[in-house]
Motif scaffolding. Structure first.
Motif, PDB file in Angstrom:
ATOM      1  N   MET A 195      -8.682  -2.825  -1.585  1.00  0.00           N
ATOM      2  CA  MET A 195      -8.041  -3.377  -0.395  1.00  0.00           C
ATOM      3  C   MET A 195      -8.735  -2.896   0.884  1.00  0.00           C
ATOM      4  SD  MET A 195      -5.779  -5.432  -1.499  1.00  0.00           S
ATOM      5  CE  MET A 195      -4.470  -5.745  -0.337  1.00  0.00           C
ATOM      6  N   GLN A 196      -9.211  -1.664   0.884  1.00  0.00           N
ATOM      7  CA  GLN A 196      -9.956  -1.167   2.033  1.00  0.00           C
ATOM      8  C   GLN A 196     -11.240  -1.970   2.218  1.00  0.00           C
ATOM      9  OE1 GLN A 196      -9.980   3.034   0.663  1.00  0.00           O
ATOM     10  NE2 GLN A 196      -9.603   3.465   2.839  1.00  0.00           N
ATOM     11  N   LEU A 197     -11.950  -2.202   1.120  1.00  0.00           N
ATOM     12  CA  LEU A 197     -13.203  -2.952   1.199  1.00  0.00           C
ATOM     13  C   LEU A 197     -12.963  -4.413   1.572  1.00  0.00           C
ATOM     14  CD1 LEU A 197     -15.032  -1.475  -1.909  1.00  0.00           C
ATOM     15  CD2 LEU A 197     -15.594  -1.078   0.503  1.00  0.00           C
ATOM     16  N   ARG A 198     -11.854  -4.941   1.121  1.00  0.00           N
ATOM     17  CA  ARG A 198     -11.523  -6.337   1.390  1.00  0.00           C
ATOM     18  C   ARG A 198     -11.093  -6.539   2.851  1.00  0.00           C
ATOM     19  NH1 ARG A 198      -8.080 -10.041  -2.703  1.00  0.00           N
ATOM     20  NH2 ARG A 198     -10.014 -11.134  -3.076  1.00  0.00           N
ATOM     21  N   HIS A 199     -10.390  -5.563   3.426  1.00  0.00           N
ATOM     22  CA  HIS A 199      -9.822  -5.739   4.768  1.00  0.00           C
ATOM     23  C   HIS A 199     -10.422  -4.820   5.834  1.00  0.00           C
ATOM     24  CE1 HIS A 199      -6.771  -8.471   3.249  1.00  0.00           C
ATOM     25  NE2 HIS A 199      -6.699  -7.670   2.200  1.00  0.00           N
ATOM     26  N   GLY A 200     -11.214  -3.848   5.427  1.00  0.00           N
ATOM     27  CA  GLY A 200     -11.757  -2.869   6.368  1.00  0.00           C
ATOM     28  C   GLY A 200     -12.707  -3.451   7.395  1.00  0.00           C
ATOM     29  N   THR A 201     -13.291  -4.596   7.105  1.00  0.00           N
ATOM     30  CA  THR A 201     -14.173  -5.256   8.069  1.00  0.00           C
ATOM     31  C   THR A 201     -13.385  -5.682   9.299  1.00  0.00           C
ATOM     32  OG1 THR A 201     -15.555  -6.063   6.271  1.00  0.00           O
ATOM     33  CG2 THR A 201     -15.768  -7.194   8.383  1.00  0.00           C
ATOM     34  N   ASP A 202     -12.230  -6.308   9.066  1.00  0.00           N
ATOM     35  CA  ASP A 202     -11.412  -6.832  10.159  1.00  0.00           C
ATOM     36  C   ASP A 202     -10.360  -5.845  10.671  1.00  0.00           C
ATOM     37  OD1 ASP A 202     -12.746  -9.287   9.951  1.00  0.00           O
ATOM     38  OD2 ASP A 202     -11.392  -9.937   8.366  1.00  0.00           O
ATOM     39  N   VAL A 203      -9.994  -4.881   9.849  1.00  0.00           N
ATOM     40  CA  VAL A 203      -8.939  -3.925  10.206  1.00  0.00           C
ATOM     41  C   VAL A 203      -9.493  -2.499  10.024  1.00  0.00           C
ATOM     42  CG1 VAL A 203      -6.530  -3.267   9.825  1.00  0.00           C
ATOM     43  CG2 VAL A 203      -7.271  -5.600   9.270  1.00  0.00           C
ATOM     44  N   PRO A 204     -10.236  -2.010  10.995  1.00  0.00           N
ATOM     45  CA  PRO A 204     -10.877  -0.698  10.857  1.00  0.00           C
ATOM     46  C   PRO A 204      -9.913   0.469  10.610  1.00  0.00           C
ATOM     47  CG  PRO A 204     -11.727  -1.855  12.792  1.00  0.00           C
ATOM     48  CD  PRO A 204     -10.583  -2.659  12.256  1.00  0.00           C
ATOM     49  N   THR A 205      -8.653   0.323  10.972  1.00  0.00           N
ATOM     50  CA  THR A 205      -7.702   1.423  10.805  1.00  0.00           C
ATOM     51  C   THR A 205      -7.442   1.748   9.334  1.00  0.00           C
ATOM     52  OG1 THR A 205      -5.810  -0.084  10.952  1.00  0.00           O
ATOM     53  CG2 THR A 205      -6.543   1.001  12.999  1.00  0.00           C
ATOM     54  N   VAL A 206      -7.813   0.859   8.410  1.00  0.00           N
ATOM     55  CA  VAL A 206      -7.570   1.130   6.987  1.00  0.00           C
ATOM     56  C   VAL A 206      -8.690   1.951   6.358  1.00  0.00           C
ATOM     57  CG1 VAL A 206      -6.202  -0.972   6.761  1.00  0.00           C
ATOM     58  CG2 VAL A 206      -8.611  -1.004   6.043  1.00  0.00           C
ATOM     59  N   ARG A 207      -9.687   2.267   7.111  1.00  0.00           N
ATOM     60  CA  ARG A 207     -10.842   3.024   6.600  1.00  0.00           C
ATOM     61  C   ARG A 207     -10.522   4.520   6.584  1.00  0.00           C
ATOM     62  NH1 ARG A 207     -15.569   0.367  10.359  1.00  0.00           N
ATOM     63  NH2 ARG A 207     -15.057  -1.817   9.929  1.00  0.00           N
TER      64      ARG A 207
ATOM     65  N   ALA B 226      -1.144   4.433   3.307  1.00  0.00           N
ATOM     66  CA  ALA B 226      -0.273   4.376   4.487  1.00  0.00           C
ATOM     67  C   ALA B 226      -0.882   3.480   5.564  1.00  0.00           C
ATOM     68  CB  ALA B 226      -0.027   5.782   5.030  1.00  0.00           C
ATOM     69  N   ALA B 227      -2.184   3.589   5.768  1.00  0.00           N
ATOM     70  CA  ALA B 227      -2.850   2.762   6.780  1.00  0.00           C
ATOM     71  C   ALA B 227      -2.810   1.281   6.390  1.00  0.00           C
ATOM     72  CB  ALA B 227      -4.297   3.219   6.959  1.00  0.00           C
ATOM     73  N   LEU B 228      -2.967   0.989   5.106  1.00  0.00           N
ATOM     74  CA  LEU B 228      -2.879  -0.404   4.640  1.00  0.00           C
ATOM     75  C   LEU B 228      -1.482  -0.972   4.892  1.00  0.00           C
ATOM     76  CD1 LEU B 228      -4.907   0.027   1.340  1.00  0.00           C
ATOM     77  CD2 LEU B 228      -5.533  -1.530   3.207  1.00  0.00           C
ATOM     78  N   ALA B 229      -0.468  -0.154   4.690  1.00  0.00           N
ATOM     79  CA  ALA B 229       0.909  -0.593   4.945  1.00  0.00           C
ATOM     80  C   ALA B 229       1.153  -0.768   6.442  1.00  0.00           C
ATOM     81  CB  ALA B 229       1.901   0.398   4.351  1.00  0.00           C
ATOM     82  N   GLU B 230       0.709   0.197   7.253  1.00  0.00           N
ATOM     83  CA  GLU B 230       0.891   0.117   8.702  1.00  0.00           C
ATOM     84  C   GLU B 230       0.211  -1.113   9.287  1.00  0.00           C
ATOM     85  OE1 GLU B 230      -0.493   3.796  10.400  1.00  0.00           O
ATOM     86  OE2 GLU B 230       0.942   4.958   9.208  1.00  0.00           O
ATOM     87  N   ALA B 231      -0.913  -1.501   8.699  1.00  0.00           N
ATOM     88  CA  ALA B 231      -1.655  -2.666   9.185  1.00  0.00           C
ATOM     89  C   ALA B 231      -1.071  -3.976   8.662  1.00  0.00           C
ATOM     90  CB  ALA B 231      -3.122  -2.543   8.783  1.00  0.00           C
ATOM     91  N   GLY B 232      -0.091  -3.893   7.765  1.00  0.00           N
ATOM     92  CA  GLY B 232       0.511  -5.091   7.211  1.00  0.00           C
ATOM     93  C   GLY B 232      -0.295  -5.736   6.094  1.00  0.00           C
ATOM     94  N   VAL B 233      -1.310  -5.029   5.619  1.00  0.00           N
ATOM     95  CA  VAL B 233      -2.140  -5.548   4.531  1.00  0.00           C
ATOM     96  C   VAL B 233      -1.390  -5.446   3.201  1.00  0.00           C
ATOM     97  CG1 VAL B 233      -4.287  -5.173   3.237  1.00  0.00           C
ATOM     98  CG2 VAL B 233      -4.281  -4.994   5.734  1.00  0.00           C
ATOM     99  N   VAL B 234      -0.665  -4.361   3.040  1.00  0.00           N
ATOM    100  CA  VAL B 234       0.139  -4.122   1.845  1.00  0.00           C
ATOM    101  C   VAL B 234       1.600  -4.087   2.282  1.00  0.00           C
ATOM    102  CG1 VAL B 234       0.659  -2.439   0.026  1.00  0.00           C
ATOM    103  CG2 VAL B 234      -1.706  -2.797   0.746  1.00  0.00           C
ATOM    104  N   PRO B 235       2.469  -4.811   1.579  1.00  0.00           N
ATOM    105  CA  PRO B 235       3.889  -4.755   1.943  1.00  0.00           C
ATOM    106  C   PRO B 235       4.408  -3.315   1.895  1.00  0.00           C
ATOM    107  CG  PRO B 235       3.494  -6.518   0.361  1.00  0.00           C
ATOM    108  CD  PRO B 235       2.214  -5.725   0.464  1.00  0.00           C
ATOM    109  N   ALA B 236       5.249  -2.973   2.840  1.00  0.00           N
ATOM    110  CA  ALA B 236       5.760  -1.606   2.961  1.00  0.00           C
ATOM    111  C   ALA B 236       6.446  -1.132   1.686  1.00  0.00           C
ATOM    112  CB  ALA B 236       6.712  -1.502   4.147  1.00  0.00           C
TER     113      ALA B 236
END
Length: 170
Positions: free
Chosen positions: A60-72, A81-91
């Motif tokens: 998920m980091q590799l899939r979304h880290g390009t557009d959402v740097p906070t998940v790196r 936690a960062a994936l959830a905060e960014a809304g990439v993964v449901p809480a």
């Protein structure tokens, strides 16, 4: 150096074929290192184990880290936690994975302390099981604590695998 790594790793989102390749590698590790599940359960490499969570989070980091740097993030828990905060993964999924990750980590850490070596598997039928369960906070008869520990372990691993399957689309 970090900037170079970030540019290389996050240059573009993962393609579906790359996600499929990550899944193929995970299944290979499970087959080769997961152990014989009839006798023992591998907490790290077995079905629904720590690697399921780690592979999911990293994918998920590799899939979304390009557009959402906070998940790196480096640590699995921080990245989740960062994936959830960014809304990439449901809480609620992130909370379930965090709970299971904590349970599995506690189990492996307790095994390492008891055996004074790196241990990643638990025997289904073992005289050590009740003592392990008690040290993890379970109470009751020896038969009950061992059974409850294995039931909780089974619940966590099935939950983890169900989420893994959803994320990888398998």
């Amino acid at each position: 150096m970090e900037a170079i790594i970030a540019r290389f790793v996050y240059a573009r989102p993962l393609a579906e074929s790359e996600v499929a390749e990550i899944h193929r590698l995970r299944m290979r590790l499970e087959r080769e290192l997961g152990g014989d599940e009839r006798a023992e359960l591998n907490i790290k490499t077995g079905r629904g184990g720590l690697l399921d969570i780690e592979f999911m989070v990293q994918m998920m980091q590799l899939r979304h880290g390009t557009d959402v740097p906070t998940v790196r993030r480096r640590a699995t828990r921080h990245a989740l936690a960062a994936l959830a905060e960014a809304g990439v993964v449901p809480a609620e999924e992130a909370a379930s994975l965090e709970e299971s990750y904590a349970f599995l980590r506690s189990l492996t850490n307790r095994l390492r302390i008891e055996r004074d070596q790196s241990v990643e598997s638990i025997e289904r039928e073992s005289e050590r099981l009740p003592a392990l369960a008690r040290r993890l906070g379970y109470t009751g008869t020896n038969e009950d604590v061992g059974r409850h520990l294995l039931a909780d372990y089974g619940r966590h691993r099935e939950r983890v695998r169900a989420i893994y399957v959803r994320w990888f689309g398998v």
